[in-house]
Design a protein around this motif. Structure first.
Motif, mmCIF file in Angstrom:
data_model
loop_
_atom_site.group_PDB
_atom_site.id
_atom_site.type_symbol
_atom_site.label_atom_id
_atom_site.label_comp_id
_atom_site.label_asym_id
_atom_site.label_seq_id
_atom_site.Cartn_x
_atom_site.Cartn_y
_atom_site.Cartn_z
ATOM 1 N N ARG A 6 52.081 35.824 34.277
ATOM 2 C CA ARG A 6 50.841 36.362 34.828
ATOM 3 C C ARG A 6 51.066 37.809 35.270
ATOM 4 O O ARG A 6 52.007 38.105 36.003
ATOM 5 C CB ARG A 6 50.370 35.533 36.022
ATOM 6 N N TYR A 7 50.200 38.687 34.812
ATOM 7 C CA TYR A 7 50.257 40.086 35.216
ATOM 8 C C TYR A 7 49.608 40.184 36.585
ATOM 9 O O TYR A 7 48.461 39.802 36.770
ATOM 10 C CB TYR A 7 49.538 40.961 34.192
ATOM 11 N N ARG A 8 50.346 40.697 37.565
ATOM 12 C CA ARG A 8 49.867 40.738 38.943
ATOM 13 C C ARG A 8 49.669 42.161 39.463
ATOM 14 O O ARG A 8 49.674 42.396 40.650
ATOM 15 C CB ARG A 8 50.841 39.995 39.842
ATOM 16 N N GLY A 9 49.510 43.102 38.573
ATOM 17 C CA GLY A 9 49.334 44.477 38.995
ATOM 18 C C GLY A 9 50.669 45.204 38.991
ATOM 19 O O GLY A 9 51.711 44.625 38.725
ATOM 20 N N ILE A 18 51.116 43.552 27.589
ATOM 21 C CA ILE A 18 50.152 42.865 28.458
ATOM 22 C C ILE A 18 48.953 42.505 27.603
ATOM 23 O O ILE A 18 48.337 43.377 26.983
ATOM 24 C CB ILE A 18 49.708 43.752 29.631
ATOM 25 N N ARG A 20 45.226 41.276 27.783
ATOM 26 C CA ARG A 20 44.129 41.146 28.751
ATOM 27 C C ARG A 20 43.006 40.354 28.101
ATOM 28 O O ARG A 20 42.505 40.733 27.043
ATOM 29 C CB ARG A 20 43.604 42.507 29.183
ATOM 30 N N TYR A 22 39.148 38.644 28.504
ATOM 31 C CA TYR A 22 37.884 38.895 29.198
ATOM 32 C C TYR A 22 36.773 38.169 28.447
ATOM 33 O O TYR A 22 36.956 37.721 27.319
ATOM 34 C CB TYR A 22 37.594 40.399 29.266
ATOM 35 N N PHE A 72 53.138 39.585 29.238
ATOM 36 C CA PHE A 72 52.314 39.330 30.408
ATOM 37 C C PHE A 72 50.876 39.060 29.980
ATOM 38 O O PHE A 72 50.429 39.536 28.942
ATOM 39 C CB PHE A 72 52.335 40.548 31.351
ATOM 40 N N GLU A 74 46.855 39.064 31.549
ATOM 41 C CA GLU A 74 45.915 39.409 32.614
ATOM 42 C C GLU A 74 44.596 38.716 32.307
ATOM 43 O O GLU A 74 44.042 38.884 31.218
ATOM 44 C CB GLU A 74 45.717 40.924 32.660
ATOM 45 N N SER A 76 40.722 38.370 33.225
ATOM 46 C CA SER A 76 39.635 39.001 33.979
ATOM 47 C C SER A 76 38.872 37.922 34.736
ATOM 48 O O SER A 76 39.062 36.724 34.526
ATOM 49 C CB SER A 76 38.709 39.782 33.049
#
Length: 89
Positions: A6-9, A18, A20, A22, A72, A74, A76
């Motif tokens: 999990r990408y946590r910032g 990464i 992402r 959405y 990773f 992410e 949304s």
């Protein structure tokens, strides 16, 4: 079963990928970003949206070689992890 993180910032090490995910209408789509050295801009592959399975396959193909960093993910807002995609840590 593949493992993703999990990408946590923040920024993972240069070279990390990464994905992402959405919402696009009623579907989940994604794109891949490769983290660059801080002095450069990150790379986004491709500019078009992909279905999750295609995004994972492309990330795995781009993540070959002896120094494979983790991939990773992410998510949304409103996108939930699907266990069929693998394991998310």
């Amino acid at each position: 079963m593949r493992t993703y993180y999990r990408y946590r910032g923040g920024e993972p090490a240069p070279g990390a990928l990464i994905i992402r995910f959405y919402h696009s209408g009623d579907q989940i789509r994604g794109y891949i970003r490769k983290v660059a050295d801080p002095s450069e801009d990150d790379t986004i592959f491709p500019g078009e949206e992909m279905e999750p399975e295609e995004a994972f396959r492309m990330a795995e193909n781009k993540n070959r070689g002896p120094d494979k960093p983790p991939i990773f993910v992410e998510l949304s807002e409103g996108v939930n992890w699907n266990p069929a995609w693998g394991r998310l840590m």
